[in-house]
Write a protein that holds these residues in place. Structure first.
Motif, PDB file in Angstrom:
ATOM      1  N   GLY A  42     -10.210  -2.640  30.557  1.00 20.64           N
ATOM      2  CA  GLY A  42      -9.433  -2.374  29.357  1.00 20.64           C
ATOM      3  C   GLY A  42      -9.661  -3.403  28.273  1.00 20.64           C
ATOM      4  N   TYR A  43     -10.730  -4.177  28.390  1.00 23.68           N
ATOM      5  CA  TYR A  43     -11.038  -5.192  27.382  1.00 23.68           C
ATOM      6  C   TYR A  43     -12.551  -5.267  27.210  1.00 23.68           C
ATOM      7  CZ  TYR A  43     -12.710  -8.749  30.763  1.00 23.68           C
ATOM      8  OH  TYR A  43     -13.411  -9.442  31.707  1.00 23.68           O
ATOM      9  N   ALA A  44     -12.979  -5.944  26.151  1.00 25.81           N
ATOM     10  CA  ALA A  44     -14.416  -6.113  25.891  1.00 25.81           C
ATOM     11  C   ALA A  44     -14.899  -7.326  26.669  1.00 25.81           C
ATOM     12  CB  ALA A  44     -14.661  -6.289  24.392  1.00 25.81           C
ATOM     13  N   ALA A  45     -15.452  -7.090  27.844  1.00 26.85           N
ATOM     14  CA  ALA A  45     -15.904  -8.193  28.691  1.00 26.85           C
ATOM     15  C   ALA A  45     -17.085  -8.908  28.027  1.00 26.85           C
ATOM     16  CB  ALA A  45     -16.315  -7.660  30.058  1.00 26.85           C
ATOM     17  N   PRO A  46     -17.125 -10.233  28.108  1.00 24.53           N
ATOM     18  CA  PRO A  46     -18.236 -10.967  27.483  1.00 24.53           C
ATOM     19  C   PRO A  46     -19.523 -10.823  28.290  1.00 24.53           C
ATOM     20  CG  PRO A  46     -16.855 -12.476  28.698  1.00 24.53           C
ATOM     21  CD  PRO A  46     -16.164 -11.135  28.764  1.00 24.53           C
ATOM     22  N   ARG A  47     -20.616 -11.179  27.662  1.00 20.54           N
ATOM     23  CA  ARG A  47     -21.885 -11.292  28.376  1.00 20.54           C
ATOM     24  C   ARG A  47     -21.934 -12.656  29.059  1.00 20.54           C
ATOM     25  NH1 ARG A  47     -25.411  -7.281  26.227  1.00 20.54           N
ATOM     26  NH2 ARG A  47     -24.672  -6.457  24.225  1.00 20.54           N
ATOM     27  N   THR A  48     -22.582 -12.708  30.230  1.00 26.80           N
ATOM     28  CA  THR A  48     -22.676 -13.982  30.942  1.00 26.80           C
ATOM     29  C   THR A  48     -23.395 -15.025  30.104  1.00 26.80           C
ATOM     30  OG1 THR A  48     -22.609 -12.939  33.122  1.00 26.80           O
ATOM     31  CG2 THR A  48     -23.604 -15.113  32.987  1.00 26.80           C
ATOM     32  N   ARG A  53     -11.973 -13.880  24.372  1.00 30.24           N
ATOM     33  CA  ARG A  53     -11.993 -12.533  24.947  1.00 30.24           C
ATOM     34  C   ARG A  53     -10.866 -12.373  25.964  1.00 30.24           C
ATOM     35  NH1 ARG A  53     -16.884  -9.398  24.423  1.00 30.24           N
ATOM     36  NH2 ARG A  53     -17.857 -10.092  22.482  1.00 30.24           N
ATOM     37  N   GLY A  54     -10.619 -13.437  26.723  1.00 24.21           N
ATOM     38  CA  GLY A  54      -9.550 -13.382  27.706  1.00 24.21           C
ATOM     39  C   GLY A  54      -8.186 -13.211  27.071  1.00 24.21           C
ATOM     40  N   GLY A  55      -7.985 -13.829  25.902  1.00 23.97           N
ATOM     41  CA  GLY A  55      -6.712 -13.670  25.212  1.00 23.97           C
ATOM     42  C   GLY A  55      -6.476 -12.245  24.762  1.00 23.97           C
ATOM     43  N   HIS A  56      -7.517 -11.641  24.163  1.00 21.66           N
ATOM     44  CA  HIS A  56      -7.393 -10.232  23.765  1.00 21.66           C
ATOM     45  C   HIS A  56      -7.175  -9.349  24.995  1.00 21.66           C
ATOM     46  CE1 HIS A  56      -8.263 -11.129  19.664  1.00 21.66           C
ATOM     47  NE2 HIS A  56      -9.510 -11.506  19.878  1.00 21.66           N
ATOM     48  N   GLY A  57      -7.945  -9.619  26.047  1.00 25.14           N
ATOM     49  CA  GLY A  57      -7.800  -8.828  27.267  1.00 25.14           C
ATOM     50  C   GLY A  57      -6.438  -9.001  27.904  1.00 25.14           C
ATOM     51  N   GLY A  58      -5.915 -10.233  27.886  1.00 25.54           N
ATOM     52  CA  GLY A  58      -4.595 -10.473  28.459  1.00 25.54           C
ATOM     53  C   GLY A  58      -3.511  -9.691  27.747  1.00 25.54           C
ATOM     54  N   HIS A  59      -3.611  -9.611  26.426  1.00 24.33           N
ATOM     55  CA  HIS A  59      -2.637  -8.827  25.663  1.00 24.33           C
ATOM     56  C   HIS A  59      -2.712  -7.356  26.059  1.00 24.33           C
ATOM     57  CE1 HIS A  59      -0.105  -7.648  22.311  1.00 24.33           C
ATOM     58  NE2 HIS A  59      -1.016  -6.758  21.963  1.00 24.33           N
ATOM     59  N   GLU A  60      -3.944  -6.829  26.193  1.00 24.06           N
ATOM     60  CA  GLU A  60      -4.103  -5.433  26.586  1.00 24.06           C
ATOM     61  C   GLU A  60      -3.618  -5.194  28.011  1.00 24.06           C
ATOM     62  OE1 GLU A  60      -4.926  -2.894  24.637  1.00 24.06           O
ATOM     63  OE2 GLU A  60      -4.964  -4.360  23.004  1.00 24.06           O
ATOM     64  N   LEU A  61      -3.836  -6.178  28.883  1.00 20.20           N
ATOM     65  CA  LEU A  61      -3.381  -6.028  30.268  1.00 20.20           C
ATOM     66  C   LEU A  61      -1.857  -5.968  30.325  1.00 20.20           C
ATOM     67  CD1 LEU A  61      -3.950  -5.922  33.291  1.00 20.20           C
ATOM     68  CD2 LEU A  61      -4.070  -8.437  33.287  1.00 20.20           C
ATOM     69  N   ARG A  62      -1.191  -6.789  29.557  1.00 16.80           N
ATOM     70  CA  ARG A  62       0.268  -6.748  29.545  1.00 16.80           C
ATOM     71  C   ARG A  62       0.761  -5.406  29.006  1.00 16.80           C
ATOM     72  NH1 ARG A  62       3.062 -11.637  30.312  1.00 16.80           N
ATOM     73  NH2 ARG A  62       4.869 -10.747  29.237  1.00 16.80           N
ATOM     74  N   ARG A  63       0.098  -4.883  27.980  1.00 14.99           N
ATOM     75  CA  ARG A  63       0.468  -3.563  27.469  1.00 14.99           C
ATOM     76  C   ARG A  63       0.287  -2.497  28.544  1.00 14.99           C
ATOM     77  NH1 ARG A  63      -2.596  -1.730  22.411  1.00 14.99           N
ATOM     78  NH2 ARG A  63      -1.263   0.058  22.811  1.00 14.99           N
ATOM     79  N   PHE A  64      -0.816  -2.600  29.292  1.00 16.20           N
ATOM     80  CA  PHE A  64      -1.046  -1.626  30.359  1.00 16.20           C
ATOM     81  C   PHE A  64       0.037  -1.717  31.425  1.00 16.20           C
ATOM     82  CE2 PHE A  64      -2.750  -0.671  34.575  1.00 16.20           C
ATOM     83  CZ  PHE A  64      -3.006   0.683  34.407  1.00 16.20           C
ATOM     84  N   LEU A  65       0.426  -2.926  31.784  1.00 15.28           N
ATOM     85  CA  LEU A  65       1.479  -3.081  32.789  1.00 15.28           C
ATOM     86  C   LEU A  65       2.790  -2.473  32.304  1.00 15.28           C
ATOM     87  CD1 LEU A  65       0.791  -6.697  34.079  1.00 15.28           C
ATOM     88  CD2 LEU A  65       0.259  -4.536  35.229  1.00 15.28           C
ATOM     89  N   GLY A  66       3.039  -2.530  30.990  1.00 20.17           N
ATOM     90  CA  GLY A  66       4.210  -1.864  30.451  1.00 20.17           C
ATOM     91  C   GLY A  66       4.150  -0.365  30.659  1.00 20.17           C
TER      92      GLY A  66
END
Length: 340
Positions: free
Chosen positions: A170-176, A186-199
């Motif tokens: 559910g987030y734009a994963a970075p390239r290695t 990227r983790g911050g944006h993903g964390g926000h989306e993850l919390r929304r998903f948990l809601g």
């Protein structure tokens, strides 16, 4: 159980030097834009995630996948076409889907509305639609393949466990090999989306308890979600009973207690995982902080066996057995080790 056998010092120094070189390369490498418009259409609107809308969500996203598949055939995108063809196999259910760019997708395995436990698998760097379940030779190393491996393992542990598994890209994963893996942006944006998903998950099934299984850079996403604090999904976050960090470069948290609250925080790393040699620093926003398997971090260390960075959900492995116990909320079934 004794701790894993440490890597010989000389081999460790060589591996650490190579890891540092790869890190420096990540800073220097850039990705050039193509200058072309994305040929894939934006996904159609979907109803808010709730128990009453699950069927409509699955149907809408299936139509979106069919439309993206037609586009892939029209433009000759064979890799994307193969991926989307697999997505349309009978019995697969997607809660969200976006074909633009490198793509996003969220798949559920099992009965989400009726489950007593939900495991959310959060993948790491280099995860795209093309690699959602299409890595040859190691299907369990992908979000879709890993979710199914976990679900099958849970089904072998005894009576029906009441588990559903979500493969959450559910987030734009970075390239290695990019500077993105050196920060938590990227983790911050993903964390926000993850919390929304948990809601949304909480609206679907208010009684379910959640285990987060966070691989590689996915542990940064889980870390940022945990550190974000109380917000619209605060009630939903309290349903998280377990957070498992595996193959993790760090979470930006200094201790497990900052992440857990009332949740159990677990960490594990396979003896052949190159992540052991990635420097654990955080200076002026660069780096991802302490090593989650270090004693001072304070996580419960589970036996991850001898596998490498992509082997945690391999069938028959100690790591899969222990991650399944964590997903089911059964700490007594998890083999722990003493931190080195």
């Amino acid at each position: 159980m004794p701790p894993p056998r440490p890597t010989p010092p000389r081999a460790r120094r060589l591996r650490r030097a190579l890891a540092c070189l790869a890190t420096i390369s990540g800073i220097l490498l850039t990705t050039a834009g193509t200058g072309h418009a994305d040929p894939y259409a934006a996904p159609p609107p979907v109803p808010e995630l709730a128990a009453s809308t699950l069927g409509a969500r699955f149907a809408t996203e299936r139509r979106a996948i069919e439309e993206a598949l037609r586009t892939a055939h029209e433009i000759g995108d064979r890799d994307r076409a193969r991926t989307l063809g697999r997505f349309l196999q009978p019995g697969r259910h997607f809660l969200s889907f976006d074909p633009r760019g490198r793509g996003r997708a969220v798949e559920v395995v099992g009965d989400l509305a009726g489950a007593s436990r939900v495991a959310v698998l959060v993948p790491g760097a280099d995860t795209t639609l093309a690699t959602f379940d299409g890595r040859p030779g190691k299907p369990w190393s992908t979000p879709g393949g890993g979710a199914r491996a976990l679900y099958r393992q849970a089904s072998t542990t005894g009576p029906p466990p009441g588990l559903a598994v979500v493969a959450w890209l559910g987030y734009a994963a970075p390239r290695t090999f990019s500077s993105d893996v050196l920060t938590d942006e990227r983790g911050g944006h993903g964390g926000h989306e993850l919390r929304r998903f948990l809601g949304g998950l909480h609206r679907v099934n208010p009684g379910a308890r959640v285990g987060l299984l966070c691989h590689s850079y996915g542990s940064v996403v889980c870390g940022r979600a945990a550190l974000e604090g109380h917000g619209p999904a605060g009630e939903a976050w309290r349903t998280v009973t377990d957070i498992a960090l595996f193959g993790s470069p760090g979470t930006t948290a200094w201790t497990a207690s900052r992440l857990g609250g009332t949740a159990r925080v677990w960490a594990g790393r396979g003896r052949s995982d190159w992540m052991e040699d990635v420097p654990n620093v955080r200076i002026l926003g660069l780096g991802l902080g302490p090593d989650p398997v270090a004693p001072e971090f304070g996580a419960r260390i589970f036996d991850a066996g001898g596998g490498g960075h992509s082997d945690y959900l391999a069938p028959g492995s100690a790591a899969l057995a222990n991650l399944t116990g964590i997903a089911l909320g059964r700490p007594s079934q998890v083999s722990q080790v003493t931190p080195a």
